[in-house]
Design a protein around this motif. Structure first.
Motif, mmCIF file in Angstrom:
data_model
loop_
_atom_site.group_PDB
_atom_site.id
_atom_site.type_symbol
_atom_site.label_atom_id
_atom_site.label_comp_id
_atom_site.label_asym_id
_atom_site.label_seq_id
_atom_site.Cartn_x
_atom_site.Cartn_y
_atom_site.Cartn_z
ATOM 1 N N ASP A 49 0.818 -1.217 0.000
ATOM 2 C CA ASP A 49 0.000 0.000 0.000
ATOM 3 C C ASP A 49 0.852 1.268 0.000
ATOM 4 O O ASP A 49 0.449 2.288 -0.566
ATOM 5 C CB ASP A 49 -0.947 0.013 1.209
ATOM 6 C CG ASP A 49 -2.256 -0.696 0.897
ATOM 7 O OD1 ASP A 49 -2.714 -0.625 -0.259
ATOM 8 O OD2 ASP A 49 -2.827 -1.305 1.818
ATOM 9 N N ASP A 91 -2.686 -0.607 -5.645
ATOM 10 C CA ASP A 91 -2.250 -2.003 -5.710
ATOM 11 C C ASP A 91 -3.509 -2.861 -5.870
ATOM 12 O O ASP A 91 -4.601 -2.476 -5.444
ATOM 13 C CB ASP A 91 -1.398 -2.423 -4.505
ATOM 14 C CG ASP A 91 -2.117 -2.334 -3.178
ATOM 15 O OD1 ASP A 91 -3.125 -1.602 -3.082
ATOM 16 O OD2 ASP A 91 -1.681 -3.000 -2.230
ATOM 17 N N ARG A 103 -5.371 8.066 -6.305
ATOM 18 C CA ARG A 103 -6.255 7.373 -7.245
ATOM 19 C C ARG A 103 -6.930 8.357 -8.194
ATOM 20 O O ARG A 103 -7.488 7.959 -9.210
ATOM 21 C CB ARG A 103 -7.366 6.634 -6.485
ATOM 22 C CG ARG A 103 -6.836 5.591 -5.554
ATOM 23 C CD ARG A 103 -7.929 4.969 -4.717
ATOM 24 N NE ARG A 103 -7.352 3.977 -3.820
ATOM 25 C CZ ARG A 103 -8.052 3.196 -3.025
ATOM 26 N NH1 ARG A 103 -9.371 3.293 -3.000
ATOM 27 N NH2 ARG A 103 -7.446 2.320 -2.251
#
Ligand SMILES: [Mg+2]
Length: 358
Positions: free
Chosen positions: A79, A246, A153
């Motif tokens: 992460d 991920d 993101r």
């Protein structure tokens, strides 16, 4: 085997953490005081935490404690990499029932330390307590990144290229394989019991699961690796992804997160999704669609990322990275283009190749 009560909590902690050597400048104080002390004068601090419950996230009939320790650390380290950061410190808390002994904790910690050593992470603290029901593990990983290097993101833009590292679906197929062999074993035990066949029961003690030719699938399920090598390549080649995650829950689901957070659509091509040969063989044996497995199978811990189209040449130079599609305007939806050029909307829970005919 040594009962944990024989050492007591402090004895156990001492035994598990005594030989830890601090590797990072940012670790001012590790294990051994009321708090760890960290120092990050010039970076942003990244923090991630993950909880793993026996019976929910892992089954100790499949995975031994050393691999479990390794995996628990790696999924957290992954992460930090997924933010384009560098992992630095880790804390680990464990609740365990009476059936676990001191040596079990040695095994767990040896896996944990292997993973941390691999990526230069310091174990700086944790907690050990008792549980009535089994094993629970909570790990927190701390990392750092320069403000401008952090990849969220939310940064994907129309025409960006969508890339993925490694191959997909193998960890899920590894789990299917383990479950299949477990049920074969219990079936044989059941039959022997019904017939009261003592000799057969005795022989089943040496039951050998059939993993031949599928070693890679097991490795992918049991020996999770975080893709720090991909992050290192970004730095060498001067690539800064626009968005990244991920892949813990499956490509479909992660891609949908990126599209939602970035306010865009996407188009990926079935023929470009990287799938290992063993994954394809296993899917066929299980009568499953291999693309569905690659899209929705979890626990691959590969990196999914987007880059501006101008980085295409740099991406071609990367090892272990495949271009699978591109980002589109949001109104074009989140689409999968199949090998025979049909288009399907991506779903987070399984992609049904028959849905067009229904
Ligand atoms: Mg993640």
């Amino acid at each position: 085997m040594t009962e944990i009560s024989k050492l007591g909590e402090f004895g156990l902690i001492h035994r598990l953490t005594d030989n830890i050597k601090i590797k990072n400048e940012s670790t001012i104080k590790g294990v051994g005081d009321d708090c760890a002390v960290l120092h990050y004068p010039d970076s942003e601090v990244l923090v991630t935490t993950d909880m793993l419950m026996e019976g929910v996230h892992f089954d100790l009939t499949y995975i031994d404690l050393q691999h479990l320790g390794y995996k628990s650390a790696m999924v957290n380290i992954s992460d930090i990499f997924a933010m384009n950061g560098t992992p630095r410190q880790l804390t680990v808390s464990i609740a365990l029932s009476k059936r676990f002994k001191v040596e079990d904790m040695d095994d767990f910690y040896s896996g944990l330390k292997l993973a941390c050593d691999k990526w230069g992470v310091d174990i700086v603290g944790g907690d050990t307590t008792s549980s009535y029901t089994g094993l629970a593990i909570s790990i927190t990983c701390i990392g750092e990144a320069r403000k401008d290097d952090i990849v969220y993101r939310s940064g994907a833009k129309d025409t960006d290229l969508i890339c993925v590292s490694g191959d997909l679906g193998a960890a899920y197929m590894g789990l299917q394989l383990l479950e299949r062999e477990k049920s074969v074993y219990y079936q044989q035990v059941d039959e022997a019991r019904k017939k009261n066949d003592k000799r057969a029961l005795e022989e089943l003690r040496n039951f050998q699961p059939d993993f031949a030719g599928k070693e890679y699938l097991l490795q992918r399920q049991l020996q999770t690796e975080a893709r720090g090598d991909i992050i290192a390549q970004f730095r060498e080649l001067g690539i800064r992804p626009t968005a990244m995650m991920d892949i813990s829950d499956g490509l479909s689901s992660e891609l949908m997160h990126i599209c939602k957070e970035s306010g865009c659509g996407c188009r990926i091509y079935e023929k470009n999704i990287p799938i290992d040969y063993q994954t394809a063989v296993m899917a066929e044996e299980m009568n499953m669609n291999v693309t569905t497995c690659a899209l929705n199978g979890g626990e691959d811990y590969e990196l999914l990322f987007t880059v501006p189209i101008g980085d295409n040449e740099k991406i071609q130079q990367m090892d272990n990275v495949k271009l699978i599609g591109h980002i589109t305007r949001p109104e074009l939806g989140q689409m999968l283009v199949t090998r025979d050029n049909q288009e399907f909307e991506l779903k987070a829970q399984g992609w049904n190749p028959l849905s067009k005919e229904e």
